[in-house]
Structures are given as C-alpha cells and as structure tokens.
Design an enzyme around this catalytic site. Sequence first.
Site, PDB file in Angstrom:
ATOM      1  N   LEU A 125       0.839  -1.200   0.000  1.00 41.73           N
ATOM      2  CA  LEU A 125       0.000   0.000   0.000  1.00 41.73           C
ATOM      3  C   LEU A 125       0.878   1.257   0.000  1.00 41.73           C
ATOM      4  O   LEU A 125       0.665   2.176  -0.766  1.00 41.73           O
ATOM      5  CB  LEU A 125      -0.925   0.001   1.219  1.00 41.73           C
ATOM      6  CG  LEU A 125      -1.857   1.212   1.383  1.00 41.73           C
ATOM      7  CD1 LEU A 125      -2.871   1.272   0.234  1.00 41.73           C
ATOM      8  CD2 LEU A 125      -2.582   1.162   2.726  1.00 41.73           C
ATOM      9  N   THR A 158       7.199  -5.368   3.546  1.00 41.10           N
ATOM     10  CA  THR A 158       7.715  -6.572   4.185  1.00 41.10           C
ATOM     11  C   THR A 158       7.708  -7.707   3.170  1.00 41.10           C
ATOM     12  O   THR A 158       6.686  -7.977   2.547  1.00 41.10           O
ATOM     13  CB  THR A 158       6.852  -6.938   5.411  1.00 41.10           C
ATOM     14  OG1 THR A 158       6.772  -5.814   6.278  1.00 41.10           O
ATOM     15  CG2 THR A 158       7.448  -8.117   6.165  1.00 41.10           C
ATOM     16  N   GLN A 336      16.687   0.572  31.123  1.00 50.73           N
ATOM     17  CA  GLN A 336      17.071   1.334  32.307  1.00 50.73           C
ATOM     18  C   GLN A 336      17.363   0.417  33.494  1.00 50.73           C
ATOM     19  O   GLN A 336      18.316   0.631  34.245  1.00 50.73           O
ATOM     20  CB  GLN A 336      15.955   2.326  32.675  1.00 50.73           C
ATOM     21  CG  GLN A 336      16.374   3.408  33.658  1.00 50.73           C
ATOM     22  CD  GLN A 336      17.335   4.415  33.036  1.00 50.73           C
ATOM     23  OE1 GLN A 336      17.432   4.515  31.824  1.00 50.73           O
ATOM     24  NE2 GLN A 336      18.036   5.161  33.869  1.00 50.73           N
ATOM     25  N   GLY A 339      20.620  -1.058  33.237  1.00 51.27           N
ATOM     26  CA  GLY A 339      21.699  -0.094  33.363  1.00 51.27           C
ATOM     27  C   GLY A 339      22.641  -0.153  32.173  1.00 51.27           C
ATOM     28  O   GLY A 339      22.211  -0.265  31.024  1.00 51.27           O
ATOM     29  N   GLU A 363       1.778  -0.093   9.810  1.00 52.40           N
ATOM     30  CA  GLU A 363       0.330  -0.364   9.696  1.00 52.40           C
ATOM     31  C   GLU A 363      -0.505   0.701  10.404  1.00 52.40           C
ATOM     32  O   GLU A 363      -1.509   0.416  11.052  1.00 52.40           O
ATOM     33  CB  GLU A 363      -0.005  -1.762  10.202  1.00 52.40           C
ATOM     34  CG  GLU A 363       0.584  -2.843   9.311  1.00 52.40           C
ATOM     35  CD  GLU A 363       0.104  -4.236   9.626  1.00 52.40           C
ATOM     36  OE1 GLU A 363      -1.093  -4.401   9.924  1.00 52.40           O
ATOM     37  OE2 GLU A 363       0.935  -5.153   9.573  1.00 52.40           O
ATOM     38  N   SER A 366       0.921   5.908  15.409  1.00 55.58           N
ATOM     39  CA  SER A 366       0.136   6.222  16.609  1.00 55.58           C
ATOM     40  C   SER A 366      -0.729   7.454  16.380  1.00 55.58           C
ATOM     41  O   SER A 366      -1.861   7.540  16.874  1.00 55.58           O
ATOM     42  CB  SER A 366       1.066   6.453  17.805  1.00 55.58           C
ATOM     43  OG  SER A 366       1.653   5.245  18.228  1.00 55.58           O
TER      44      SER A 366
END
Length: 380
Positions: A125, A158, A336, A339, A363, A366
Amino acid sequence: MNFDLSENELMIQQMVKDFAEKEIRPNVMKWDESQEFPIALFKKLGDQGLMGVLVPTEYGGSGLGYNEYIMVIREIAKVCGSIGLSVAAHNSLCTNHILKFGNKEQKKKWLPKLATGEWIGAWGLTEPNTGSDAGRMKCVAKEDGDHWVLNGTKNFITHGITGDAIVVIARTGELLDSHGMTAFVVERGTPGFSGGRKEDKLGMRASETAEVIFDNCRVPKENVLGKVGEGFIQAMKVLDGGRISIGSLGLGIGEGALEAAIKYAKEREQFGKPIASFQGISFKLADMATDLEAAKLLLYQAADKLMKGENVNKLSAMAKYHASEAGVRASTEAVQIFGGYGYIKEFPVEKFYRDSKLCTIGEGTSEIQKLVISRDLLKK
C-alpha cells in the site's frame, strides 16, 4: 468475556513457545546483525500451521481465530520481534486480504501455498511519498484487454524482495477517490515485477523490508481481488485486523522485555542485595506489567468483537495505539533496569528496545490511530 485459556489454546501456546526457544532464540542476534531473512525458518513455521493461522483447513490453514492468532504473535515476539513481524505481515495482510476478498477460485489458487509456508506473502500500500496519505498514491494500473498494466513503486514492503506473491493496491481511478483504487495479486516472476532496494533498519532487522517496482507489469484480470475500485476500502478493512496483529507484536515485545527485566532484577545485586528489592526498580516492574496487561485486555476485546463480525475500527485503533506504545515504554524501562548492560548487545533488552519502535509506525502510526479514535468519538 472469558479470558481463561482452553485446553487447545494452552497446547498451541506451549507449541509456539517450544518452537521459538528451539528454532528462533539461538539465532536471534546472528540474524539481527546480518539482516538475514531466514526463509528456511518460515518453511518450518508453515509446517507448524503458523503461516495460515486464520485460514480455514479446507485451504490448508489452521482454521483458528484471533485469540489464538494474538497468542502466536505474542509468543514469537517475546523471543524475536523481527520474526513476529514477518509472521504478522504474512498472515494478517497478504493472506488475510485474499481470504477476505478473494473469490473461490482465487482462494484455491493462492491460499494453500501461503498457508503452508510454501510461499511467502507481501502486501503493498505504502509508497515513497504516500504513507498515511494513501489516497494520493502514484502507482497506477491501466486496463489493456484481458490485463491490467501496473506502473509505479511501493516501499517499506515486508518481504518485498523474497515474497512469492504480493497483494498490491494501485490507482485505477482519479486521485483522492476512495473508490479509485483496486487490489491485485501479482506473483513473483511476472515480467515487470521486481524487488528494489532493501532497507537498512534500526530494528526488526531480520524481517525483510524493501522497495517493490512495477514496470509495465501485465497482470491478468482474474488477479483482481473483489471489484475494480474497491481496493482502498478493502485495505482499510484488512488493516482493522492488522492493527490487532501489530498491537500483539508490540505486546509480545514488551512482555519479552518485562520477563528479561524481572530475571535480571532478581539476579543483579547492588549494595549487598538484589536490585529488585529497591522500590526504584520494583515500581518500574509494576508499571510495566500493568501497562502491558491493559494492552492485552484491549487486544482481546477487539479480537472478540472482530470474530463476532462487529465494527472494530475504533477499538482496534485503541488496541494498536496502546499496545504498541506500551511495548516501547516497557522496553525502554527494561534498558534502564539493566543499566549499562542494557546498552550492550550481549544482553537481550537493547534489541527489544530497537524492535519496539516500529510498532508505533507500521500499519498506521500512533498519530493515525488517535485520528481514527477521535473521529469516531466526535461523529457521535
């Protein structure tokens, strides 16, 4: 809704876990570093019925529903997001588009090959200048006797180089006309159809992403899916399921990061005790787990309504948006917690961190999910 797993679902879950541990985990970093798309692995996935999860058994598929499909993607993504992405794209985009909109002859022709992993599927697409704005696509198809002639380029596809068949949406009408686009199935080897540049990506590196080129590519009219002019409408419906698919991918990546973080927090000692005993770490784990559990509930709710035939446009957007962002948050916190070691490739969470970001883009970004959600809210 009953969230208890049935005996059959538990068996499928364990099968996928065992497969991922044996066939995927030992090779995760090798494939990531080399950007190798492991075709042989996908043949094995096909043998396990995982390349045609939603396809009815009459076409060689597993004949399962979206609950099982979410589980499959999650369990694979907990080990490797790249493989999860390729399984998701093959199942929910290419294969599912043919399943939803192909006629009986088309289903008989292509689904058995795709569902068994004999063929790898692609779906096209996006173009270089049209991502979210798909209505302005420049890839065109012109009618010529018993064929359509395709010209143009698709990118970020893909399996764009390796795929044996692609469902491609091309413009057959006027620009910006939602009824001016049509879906075609194009088989690898068709003159004028070729893969272009392979992308060098931040994450999801073992999942092939490439350009697809159509240069006077002649496609028989019997390869049109549905009616001429329905391609864009079909694509939007396919993406409802695709959102659940990518949301499941984000969830699985986040869960993999959480599992790694819990294990490390129990083993790593500072100031004479495991770091899990410090609130600064344990509260991070609590937030990660809660965030991911909410994502899981949204995904299964969307899947339940989709299987009932209800409109899931808003709900699937909510599920994809929250789950993909939750995956990023979880993998970020996992780095985090580790570390300095979280930044080292010898440890697992840096890959979860890199892989997770794609889920907020692919796809439907957000931002597009928020647009879908807000439009639905405001039209009421």
